[in-house]
Write an enzyme that holds these catalytic residues in place. Sequence first.
Site, short mmCIF file in Angstrom:
data_model
loop_
_atom_site.label_atom_id
_atom_site.label_comp_id
_atom_site.label_asym_id
_atom_site.label_seq_id
_atom_site.Cartn_x
_atom_site.Cartn_y
_atom_site.Cartn_z
N TYR A 155 -7.57 54.94 17.44
CA TYR A 155 -8.03 56.04 17.14
C TYR A 155 -7.19 57.45 16.36
O TYR A 155 -7.97 58.11 15.61
CB TYR A 155 -8.52 56.56 18.62
CG TYR A 155 -8.94 57.32 19.01
CD1 TYR A 155 -10.43 57.72 19.25
CD2 TYR A 155 -8.64 58.88 19.27
CE1 TYR A 155 -11.25 58.74 19.42
CE2 TYR A 155 -9.33 59.64 20.04
CZ TYR A 155 -10.98 59.86 19.85
OH TYR A 155 -11.58 61.17 19.83
N LYS A 159 -9.57 59.49 13.80
CA LYS A 159 -9.27 60.44 13.61
C LYS A 159 -8.59 61.81 12.34
O LYS A 159 -9.21 62.49 12.21
CB LYS A 159 -9.02 61.18 15.03
CG LYS A 159 -10.06 60.38 16.20
CD LYS A 159 -11.68 61.10 15.99
CE LYS A 159 -12.74 60.71 16.83
NZ LYS A 159 -13.55 61.20 16.15
#
Length: 248
Positions: A155, A159
């Site tokens: 993640y 991001k």
Amino acid sequence: MAETRRVALVTGASRGIGRAIAAALGADGLFVAVNYTANEAAATECLAAVKARGGDGVLSRFDVADPAQVDAAIKQLATERGRLDVLVNNAGIAIDGLLLRTKKEDWARTLEVNLSGAFHCCKAAARYLLKSDSGRIVNISSVVGEQGNAGQVSYAAAKAGLIGITKTLARELASRAITVNCVSPGFIETDMTAVHVKGEVRDALIKQIPLGRIGSAEDVAEAVRFLVSPQASYITGQVVRVNGGLLM
Ligand code: NAP
């Protein structure tokens, strides 16, 4: 006949932050395509909220990770409405785990949805945004992409990658007056955090946030609403943090 309202596509708009963004753009009178993958009832409810606030819109079901679906959906939207002015890349998933427990498939899927999904949407939307006199792209990153978080390697990578996409496209598209920015939320009350941020973890987290609370989806939506407005035409390539002061 071309739509007189500005036309926006918000990915992952059936729930959480995307839903609040769609509703906020609806309140500003935009025509909003409400994208989702699975939850049709929630997406329908979001579209009703867009209309209740004075906007208009349509449901748009596709998986952002599938470039063929993305191309078809964006082409259909821009052709039917005669324009596309705003793209908000919000769809995201979190498959958490410490490095040694992170499976290759989970790494791949997290990057496909959160990072490649935004790439596919930007690529498909660009040709239509170029024809707008106020094209806007907003990518939803995360404080986790800026400072890392144990247990979120995939993640965090996705991001952080969105920030790279943002700054690159801001440079590529600037000559056509298209602005490209990131909004980087801290911890926001949604289904995503309901799973991970609870009990003692939640209490400990709140202690680290200077403003002393978890954020709301509306807190994030207001930043997006400003960035897509005509008033934000001189802001591009930026990472706008909406995190209660968690990261300064
Ligand atoms: P959420 O409540 O879990 O909602 C996720 C949304 O994304 C849903 O509308 C879902 O659609 C959609 N979606 C998931 N996979 C998709 C795919 N492959 N294609 C299209 N749509 C897809 O998430 P959230 O908390 O609102 O988060 C929204 C964004 O903000 C994400 O990018 C997230 O990483 C980011 N963010 C969240 C926080 C936070 O604290 N919540 C903090 C920083 C950044 P269905 O309803 O159809 O499943």
